[in-house]
Design a protein around this motif. Structure first.
Motif, PDB file in Angstrom:
ATOM      1  N   GLU A   6      44.792  12.339 -23.829  1.00 37.11           N
ATOM      2  CA  GLU A   6      46.178  11.906 -23.658  1.00 37.11           C
ATOM      3  C   GLU A   6      47.118  12.722 -24.535  1.00 37.11           C
ATOM      4  O   GLU A   6      46.731  13.231 -25.589  1.00 37.11           O
ATOM      5  N   SER A   7      48.365  12.776 -24.110  1.00 38.58           N
ATOM      6  CA  SER A   7      49.427  13.394 -24.901  1.00 38.58           C
ATOM      7  C   SER A   7      50.755  12.811 -24.448  1.00 38.58           C
ATOM      8  O   SER A   7      50.828  12.134 -23.412  1.00 38.58           O
ATOM      9  N   GLY A   9      52.865  10.807 -26.395  1.00 38.25           N
ATOM     10  CA  GLY A   9      53.358   9.655 -27.130  1.00 38.25           C
ATOM     11  C   GLY A   9      54.354  10.061 -28.201  1.00 38.25           C
ATOM     12  O   GLY A   9      54.552  11.249 -28.471  1.00 38.25           O
ATOM     13  N   LEU A  20      53.730  10.052 -20.465  1.00 36.68           N
ATOM     14  CA  LEU A  20      52.398  10.301 -21.001  1.00 36.68           C
ATOM     15  C   LEU A  20      51.592  11.127 -20.010  1.00 36.68           C
ATOM     16  O   LEU A  20      51.728  10.950 -18.799  1.00 36.68           O
ATOM     17  N   CYS A  22      47.542  12.695 -19.162  1.00 36.74           N
ATOM     18  CA  CYS A  22      46.111  12.542 -19.427  1.00 36.74           C
ATOM     19  C   CYS A  22      45.389  13.634 -18.655  1.00 36.74           C
ATOM     20  O   CYS A  22      45.297  13.573 -17.430  1.00 36.74           O
ATOM     21  N   ARG A  38      46.894  -0.285 -22.635  1.00 38.70           N
ATOM     22  CA  ARG A  38      47.533  -0.226 -23.946  1.00 38.70           C
ATOM     23  C   ARG A  38      47.023  -1.343 -24.829  1.00 38.70           C
ATOM     24  O   ARG A  38      46.550  -2.372 -24.338  1.00 38.70           O
ATOM     25  N   VAL A  93      49.219   1.566 -28.639  1.00 34.47           N
ATOM     26  CA  VAL A  93      48.428   2.768 -28.364  1.00 34.47           C
ATOM     27  C   VAL A  93      48.085   2.738 -26.882  1.00 34.47           C
ATOM     28  O   VAL A  93      47.567   1.728 -26.386  1.00 34.47           O
ATOM     29  N   TYR A  94      48.379   3.826 -26.203  1.00 35.25           N
ATOM     30  CA  TYR A  94      48.136   3.911 -24.771  1.00 35.25           C
ATOM     31  C   TYR A  94      46.910   4.776 -24.496  1.00 35.25           C
ATOM     32  O   TYR A  94      46.747   5.854 -25.069  1.00 35.25           O
ATOM     33  N   TYR A  95      46.065   4.276 -23.601  1.00 34.29           N
ATOM     34  CA  TYR A  95      44.825   4.938 -23.245  1.00 34.29           C
ATOM     35  C   TYR A  95      44.782   5.199 -21.740  1.00 34.29           C
ATOM     36  O   TYR A  95      45.216   4.352 -20.953  1.00 34.29           O
ATOM     37  N   GLN A 118      41.267   9.109 -26.073  1.00 37.54           N
ATOM     38  CA  GLN A 118      41.289   8.702 -27.480  1.00 37.54           C
ATOM     39  C   GLN A 118      42.525   7.882 -27.822  1.00 37.54           C
ATOM     40  O   GLN A 118      42.587   7.267 -28.877  1.00 37.54           O
ATOM     41  N   THR A 120      47.083   7.487 -27.388  1.00 36.92           N
ATOM     42  CA  THR A 120      48.284   8.108 -27.932  1.00 36.92           C
ATOM     43  C   THR A 120      49.269   7.001 -28.300  1.00 36.92           C
ATOM     44  O   THR A 120      49.459   6.046 -27.543  1.00 36.92           O
ATOM     45  N   GLN A 121      49.876   7.126 -29.459  1.00 35.00           N
ATOM     46  CA  GLN A 121      50.756   6.075 -29.969  1.00 35.00           C
ATOM     47  C   GLN A 121      52.142   6.179 -29.346  1.00 35.00           C
ATOM     48  O   GLN A 121      52.748   7.257 -29.321  1.00 35.00           O
TER      49      GLN A 121
END
Length: 126
Positions: A6-7, A9, A20, A22, A38, A93-95, A118, A120-121
């Motif tokens: 993920e990226s 955040g 976001l 992924c 999340r 935190v998002y997954y 992993q 992303t906040q």
């Protein structure tokens, strides 16, 4: 090797937007049920939005309907979550996650997906 990364955040003010991403490797996203989840501090992980490729259905949690949009770019093997009109309660935190079995039918987001990123906040605060 299967991997989800993920990226996107970050910190955003209430009413703002974030997207976001992924990125998947080791399998093709377009054949698998995928989703965003999340987890806020002190709370259980919850489903935000998921896609069932076998029947084309898309699911959203009631709390994000009309504000969040899930999508994917098969050419980039990447899924996205566009988040608009963000609220403080979206802080978490998002997954991203995916089901291992190709073309599996899901009836909503569920925590038993096989592959997970992993996280992303996302912080929504003024």
């Amino acid at each position: 090797q299967v991997q989800l990364v993920e990226s996107g955040g970050g910190l955003v003010q209430p009413g703002g937007s974030l997207r976001l991403s992924c990125a998947a490797s080791g399998f093709a996203l377009d054949y698998h049920a995928i989703g965003w989840f999340r987890q806020a501090p002190g709370k259980e992980r919850e489903g935000v939005s998921c896609i069932s490729p076998s029947d084309g259905n898309t699911y959203y949690a009631d709390s994000v309907k009309g504000r969040f949009t899930i999508s994917r770019d098969n050419a980039k093997n990447t899924m996205y979550l566009q988040m608009n009109s963000l609220k403080s309660e979206d802080t978490a935190v998002y997954y991203c996650a995916a089901v291992a079995t190709p073309m599996a039918t899901i009836r909503g987001c569920y925590l038993g997906m096989d592959y997970w990123g992993q996280g992303t906040q996302v912080t929504v605060s003024s």
